[in-house]
Design a protein around this motif. Sequence first.
Motif, mmCIF file in Angstrom:
data_model
loop_
_atom_site.group_PDB
_atom_site.id
_atom_site.type_symbol
_atom_site.label_atom_id
_atom_site.label_comp_id
_atom_site.label_asym_id
_atom_site.label_seq_id
_atom_site.Cartn_x
_atom_site.Cartn_y
_atom_site.Cartn_z
ATOM 1 N N ILE A 159 45.824 133.241 134.031
ATOM 2 C CA ILE A 159 44.927 133.951 133.119
ATOM 3 C C ILE A 159 44.630 133.108 131.878
ATOM 4 O O ILE A 159 45.545 132.565 131.257
ATOM 5 C CB ILE A 159 45.537 135.309 132.708
ATOM 6 N N ASN A 160 43.348 133.015 131.532
ATOM 7 C CA ASN A 160 42.929 132.371 130.293
ATOM 8 C C ASN A 160 42.387 133.369 129.277
ATOM 9 O O ASN A 160 42.502 133.160 128.072
ATOM 10 C CB ASN A 160 41.848 131.322 130.565
ATOM 11 N N PHE A 200 32.368 141.619 142.062
ATOM 12 C CA PHE A 200 32.389 141.688 140.598
ATOM 13 C C PHE A 200 32.431 140.287 139.972
ATOM 14 O O PHE A 200 31.889 140.082 138.885
ATOM 15 C CB PHE A 200 33.547 142.573 140.141
ATOM 16 N N ILE A 201 33.051 139.353 140.662
ATOM 17 C CA ILE A 201 32.973 137.957 140.204
ATOM 18 C C ILE A 201 31.519 137.481 140.278
ATOM 19 O O ILE A 201 31.038 136.782 139.377
ATOM 20 C CB ILE A 201 33.906 137.068 141.045
ATOM 21 N N ALA A 202 30.816 137.887 141.328
ATOM 22 C CA ALA A 202 29.397 137.531 141.450
ATOM 23 C C ALA A 202 28.576 138.187 140.340
ATOM 24 O O ALA A 202 27.568 137.618 139.889
ATOM 25 C CB ALA A 202 28.867 137.934 142.821
ATOM 26 N N GLN A 225 48.650 145.809 138.257
ATOM 27 C CA GLN A 225 48.877 144.515 137.625
ATOM 28 C C GLN A 225 48.936 143.374 138.638
ATOM 29 O O GLN A 225 49.341 143.575 139.788
ATOM 30 C CB GLN A 225 50.190 144.562 136.837
ATOM 31 N N PRO A 226 48.568 142.160 138.208
ATOM 32 C CA PRO A 226 48.697 140.985 139.072
ATOM 33 C C PRO A 226 50.154 140.546 139.200
ATOM 34 O O PRO A 226 51.025 141.012 138.460
ATOM 35 C CB PRO A 226 47.866 139.915 138.355
ATOM 36 N N ASN A 241 41.902 142.905 135.653
ATOM 37 C CA ASN A 241 43.034 141.984 135.628
ATOM 38 C C ASN A 241 42.783 140.778 136.521
ATOM 39 O O ASN A 241 43.042 139.627 136.136
ATOM 40 C CB ASN A 241 44.301 142.709 136.095
ATOM 41 N N MET A 242 42.268 141.036 137.711
ATOM 42 C CA MET A 242 42.082 139.954 138.678
ATOM 43 C C MET A 242 40.902 139.041 138.317
ATOM 44 O O MET A 242 40.915 137.847 138.646
ATOM 45 C CB MET A 242 41.902 140.536 140.080
ATOM 46 N N MET A 243 39.898 139.569 137.652
ATOM 47 C CA MET A 243 38.831 138.694 137.173
ATOM 48 C C MET A 243 39.369 137.739 136.116
ATOM 49 O O MET A 243 38.961 136.571 136.051
ATOM 50 C CB MET A 243 37.667 139.523 136.636
ATOM 51 N N ALA A 244 40.317 138.222 135.291
ATOM 52 C CA ALA A 244 40.961 137.331 134.320
ATOM 53 C C ALA A 244 41.757 136.242 135.028
ATOM 54 O O ALA A 244 41.830 135.103 134.559
ATOM 55 C CB ALA A 244 41.859 138.137 133.394
ATOM 56 N N VAL A 245 42.334 136.584 136.171
ATOM 57 C CA VAL A 245 43.071 135.607 136.977
ATOM 58 C C VAL A 245 42.117 134.585 137.589
ATOM 59 O O VAL A 245 42.372 133.373 137.565
ATOM 60 C CB VAL A 245 43.866 136.315 138.088
ATOM 61 N N ARG A 246 41.007 135.059 138.107
ATOM 62 C CA ARG A 246 40.127 134.232 138.923
ATOM 63 C C ARG A 246 39.073 133.447 138.145
ATOM 64 O O ARG A 246 38.556 132.438 138.646
ATOM 65 C CB ARG A 246 39.420 135.133 139.947
#
Length: 295
Positions: free
Chosen positions: A221-222, A163-165, A212-213, A193-198
Amino acid sequence: MKKLSKEDISQDVFDLYDDYAHNKVDRRQFLEKLSLYAIGGITIPSLLSFIMPNYIDSIIIKPNDSRLQSDYITYQSPKGGGAIRGLLSKPKKMEVKLPSIVVVHENRGLNPYIEDVGRRAAVEGFITLAPDALSPLGGYPGNDDEGRALQQKRDKYGMLEDFIAAFEYLKSHKDCNGKIGVVGFCFGGWISNMMAVRIPELSAAVPYYGSQPTEEETSKINAPLMLHYAGLDQRVNEGWPAYEAALKKYDKEYIVYFYPEVNHGFHNNTTPRYDEAAATLSWTRTIAFFKEKLK
């Protein structure tokens, strides 16, 4: 066969289905426990027919909707599953570049409901990509039971890379304005949630009833967050207090909504867990949030 309504069904049946849908009980255990509620003219076949997804009659935006260009594409996920198939949808009439949204499926692959969600967002003026994390295993097999079994064979962090890809694919798409968000449901809520982290450049994330992370992950997270939770979803909601404390500790931008007296999966209009009022309100909020943050 008696035609059932929500009023005929005990909350325990919805909780049992949730356990089954999240691999806490296998099919044999599910059917054994379900049989306890087959009373008063209610049969196991009628219960199964009522509670299992009905994709055929539930599509809101048809695949051939004249407002959209919607096609399957394949992109590369070098750190994940390799070649990933996904549904790319966008408005047919585009005068300017548009913001984009990654749409993340539940724990069973890219089923018709998630494809429909991708099209629903596209008609609102977004380019959407709904990937299938089961692509390395042949893709969504056509039913959710087999889809869940297949998804268990993949590592969740490998799927996160897929999903990051997808974010990277959209970022380089000729019609994308560079603003990209993510929305996901259940497993897809965790991915969101994790895409916001990564991903530092992620413009917005909308997790629906997602795990949740950690506090350390939350500190990274940004992206602004809009979080939707089901009031009856004790399994997922128990992680919220710690997540909220971390979001506040690190001064993150977020808004959270709890929808009382609705079940996990309330946005999914293909099952009786669906709640029209909560689904409509949450989706209206989601689209408004994306239009604000991705402009």
